[in-house]
Scaffold this motif. Structure first.
Motif, PDB file in Angstrom:
ATOM      1  N   GLU A 141     -16.066   9.301  20.296  1.00 13.05           N
ATOM      2  CA  GLU A 141     -14.935   9.109  20.333  1.00 13.05           C
ATOM      3  C   GLU A 141     -13.995  10.669  20.629  1.00 13.05           C
ATOM      4  OE1 GLU A 141     -11.426   7.270  19.400  1.00 13.05           O
ATOM      5  OE2 GLU A 141     -13.294   6.316  19.359  1.00 13.05           O
ATOM      6  N   GLY A 142     -12.999  10.345  21.420  1.00 14.70           N
ATOM      7  CA  GLY A 142     -12.205  11.530  21.776  1.00 14.70           C
ATOM      8  C   GLY A 142     -12.624  12.286  22.939  1.00 14.70           C
ATOM      9  N   LYS A 143     -13.736  11.961  23.566  1.00 16.89           N
ATOM     10  CA  LYS A 143     -14.675  12.835  24.501  1.00 16.89           C
ATOM     11  C   LYS A 143     -14.110  12.294  25.971  1.00 16.89           C
ATOM     12  CE  LYS A 143     -17.895  15.205  21.754  1.00 16.89           C
ATOM     13  NZ  LYS A 143     -17.643  14.655  20.404  1.00 16.89           N
ATOM     14  N   THR A 144     -14.108  12.729  26.950  1.00 14.10           N
ATOM     15  CA  THR A 144     -13.952  12.401  28.362  1.00 14.10           C
ATOM     16  C   THR A 144     -15.332  12.718  29.128  1.00 14.10           C
ATOM     17  OG1 THR A 144     -11.737  12.677  28.379  1.00 14.10           O
ATOM     18  CG2 THR A 144     -12.845  12.498  30.500  1.00 14.10           C
ATOM     19  N   PHE A 145     -16.278  11.795  29.470  1.00 18.78           N
ATOM     20  CA  PHE A 145     -17.260  11.858  29.999  1.00 18.78           C
ATOM     21  C   PHE A 145     -17.439  11.662  31.610  1.00 18.78           C
ATOM     22  CE2 PHE A 145     -17.859  10.190  25.552  1.00 18.78           C
ATOM     23  CZ  PHE A 145     -18.950  11.118  25.367  1.00 18.78           C
ATOM     24  N   THR A 146     -18.178  12.388  32.119  1.00 19.07           N
ATOM     25  CA  THR A 146     -18.187  12.744  33.567  1.00 19.07           C
ATOM     26  C   THR A 146     -19.345  11.980  34.299  1.00 19.07           C
ATOM     27  OG1 THR A 146     -19.230  14.767  33.548  1.00 19.07           O
ATOM     28  CG2 THR A 146     -16.957  14.799  33.563  1.00 19.07           C
ATOM     29  N   SER A 147     -20.614  11.882  33.588  1.00 17.25           N
ATOM     30  CA  SER A 147     -21.664  11.257  34.058  1.00 17.25           C
ATOM     31  C   SER A 147     -22.657  10.827  33.062  1.00 17.25           C
ATOM     32  CB  SER A 147     -22.614  12.040  35.010  1.00 17.25           C
ATOM     33  OG  SER A 147     -22.907  13.094  34.303  1.00 17.25           O
ATOM     34  N   LEU A 148     -23.637   9.935  33.403  1.00 21.24           N
ATOM     35  CA  LEU A 148     -24.412   9.273  32.280  1.00 21.24           C
ATOM     36  C   LEU A 148     -25.780   8.954  32.917  1.00 21.24           C
ATOM     37  CD1 LEU A 148     -24.282   7.468  29.701  1.00 21.24           C
ATOM     38  CD2 LEU A 148     -23.488   5.620  31.228  1.00 21.24           C
ATOM     39  N   VAL A 149     -26.866   9.198  32.374  1.00 19.60           N
ATOM     40  CA  VAL A 149     -28.296   8.936  32.705  1.00 19.60           C
ATOM     41  C   VAL A 149     -28.825   8.152  31.359  1.00 19.60           C
ATOM     42  CG1 VAL A 149     -28.271  10.679  34.275  1.00 19.60           C
ATOM     43  CG2 VAL A 149     -29.007  11.228  31.844  1.00 19.60           C
ATOM     44  N   ALA A 150     -30.159   7.268  31.851  1.00 25.15           N
ATOM     45  CA  ALA A 150     -30.920   6.825  31.055  1.00 25.15           C
ATOM     46  C   ALA A 150     -32.187   7.236  30.784  1.00 25.15           C
ATOM     47  CB  ALA A 150     -30.768   5.256  31.321  1.00 25.15           C
ATOM     48  N   SER A 151     -32.707   7.228  29.637  1.00 26.24           N
ATOM     49  CA  SER A 151     -34.556   7.531  29.527  1.00 26.24           C
ATOM     50  C   SER A 151     -34.880   6.094  29.144  1.00 26.24           C
ATOM     51  CB  SER A 151     -34.638   8.512  28.345  1.00 26.24           C
ATOM     52  OG  SER A 151     -34.232   7.817  27.214  1.00 26.24           O
ATOM     53  N   GLN A 152     -36.089   5.907  28.881  1.00 22.66           N
ATOM     54  CA  GLN A 152     -36.852   4.793  28.606  1.00 22.66           C
ATOM     55  C   GLN A 152     -35.930   3.983  27.430  1.00 22.66           C
ATOM     56  OE1 GLN A 152     -41.109   5.600  28.301  1.00 22.66           O
ATOM     57  NE2 GLN A 152     -41.314   4.284  30.298  1.00 22.66           N
ATOM     58  N   GLN A 153     -35.598   4.879  26.351  1.00 21.95           N
ATOM     59  CA  GLN A 153     -35.173   4.271  25.182  1.00 21.95           C
ATOM     60  C   GLN A 153     -34.083   5.010  24.631  1.00 21.95           C
ATOM     61  OE1 GLN A 153     -38.622   4.663  22.397  1.00 21.95           O
ATOM     62  NE2 GLN A 153     -39.710   3.102  23.334  1.00 21.95           N
TER      63      GLN A 153
END
Length: 301
Positions: free
Chosen positions: A271-283
């Motif tokens: 909440e309230g954060k601005t994200f720039t990128s996203l990655v996934a692991s297996q879980q």
């Protein structure tokens, strides 16, 4: 160089050779060497006392890529033919290609293999017939992408149509796909997500693992400020782990869906954060913002 462990004996590489790529099954490994030959080691699923052996590469040809399922391997040769070995139910028996056709790319899911042919409109698949080993998949438009869940495949064609085959529970059957320009197909192990150019998404497969698209929350204007134009929230990118998806929205916020234990719920700390990128692991997932990283999903033991 390959080093032995306590349970698997590593092979000796031919003098002067190096490993280009590797593939693994449940009990064995195959390495593609820089001269286009193969080495396999480990155990055969049919008899754990037997050593998994790669077939001999035909004289005058080289292997250009390899793939695996849990108990079989496949190799694509530079002449467009395919080698396969291991458990036949998992794809260990190479398919017969249509006359005059050659394979140009190799793929696998958990139960079957798929190869794109040189007309770029046809896929041949083999392995478990209910889980992706369906035979020939053909169409008029060129194929832009081939992706898979554990038991199904999906292809995205040049006209933005999607074809699927395999286990219906994991996305092997698709209906009611909205019309529009699809930028990407994103799989996890049990479901698919189609990301459209307008920032909308469509999902199918196992509902508990992400096969139902979430409702994107509307953007909120500042209270009592009618002069502010609110830009609708749309999806900028999507990633998938084993049983959940996460998406970065155009305003830097996050949405997630699928299995809660795999990160299918956005953590309160987002909440309230601005994200720039996203990655996934297996879980799990990691999302990057200015000054930090937010991590959520399955806890490590």
């Amino acid at each position: 160089e390959l080093y032995p462990s306590s349970s698997i004996t590593a092979p000796h590489l031919p003098a002067g050779r190096r490993v280009v790529s590797m593939a693994s099954s449940r009990f064995a490994f195959t390495a593609l060497l820089d001269n286009g030959s193969l080495i396999s080691w480990g155990k055969d699923q049919a008899s754990l006392k037997s050593v998994m052996q790669a077939p001999s590469v035909p004289a005058g040809t080289k292997v250009v890529s390899i793939a695996s399922t849990p108990t079989a391997f496949a190799a694509l040769l530079d002449n467009g033919k395919i080698l396969a070995w291991g458990n036949n139910l998992y794809g260990g028996l190479a398919p017969l290609l249509p006359e005059g056709k050659q394979a140009i790319a190799l793929f696998s899911n958990g139960w079957a293999f798929a190869a794109l042919l040189n007309d770029e409109t046809t896929v041949v698949s083999w392995g478990h017939p209910s889980y992706g080993g369906a035979g020939l998949i053909s169409g008029d438009q060129k194929i832009r992408a081939i992706v898979s869940t554990e038991r199904a495949f999906a292809v995205l064609r040049g006209d933005h149509q999607v074809q699927t085959w395999g286990d219906p529970r994991q996305g092997g059957v698709l209906s009611d796909l909205p019309k529009g320009t699809i930028d990407a197909l994103i799989p996890n192990e049990v479901a698919f997500t189609a990301l459209f150019h307008d920032g909308t998404i469509f999902c199918w497969g196992d509902v508990s693992g992400g096969g139902q698209a979430p409702v994107i929350p509307p953007a909120m204007a500042l209270a009592n400020d009618s002069s502010v134009t609110v830009t609708p929230r749309t999806v900028a990118s999507v990633v998938g782990n084993e049983r959940a998806f996460a998406a970065l929205l155009n305003d830097g916020s996050l949405i997630t869906w699928g299995d809660q234990d795999w990160g299918g719920v956005v953590p309160a700390l987002a909440e309230g954060k601005t994200f720039t990128s996203l990655v996934a692991s297996q879980q799990g997932f990691s999302a990057f913002f200015d000054g930090g990283v937010l991590v959520w999903g399955q806890s490590m033991p």
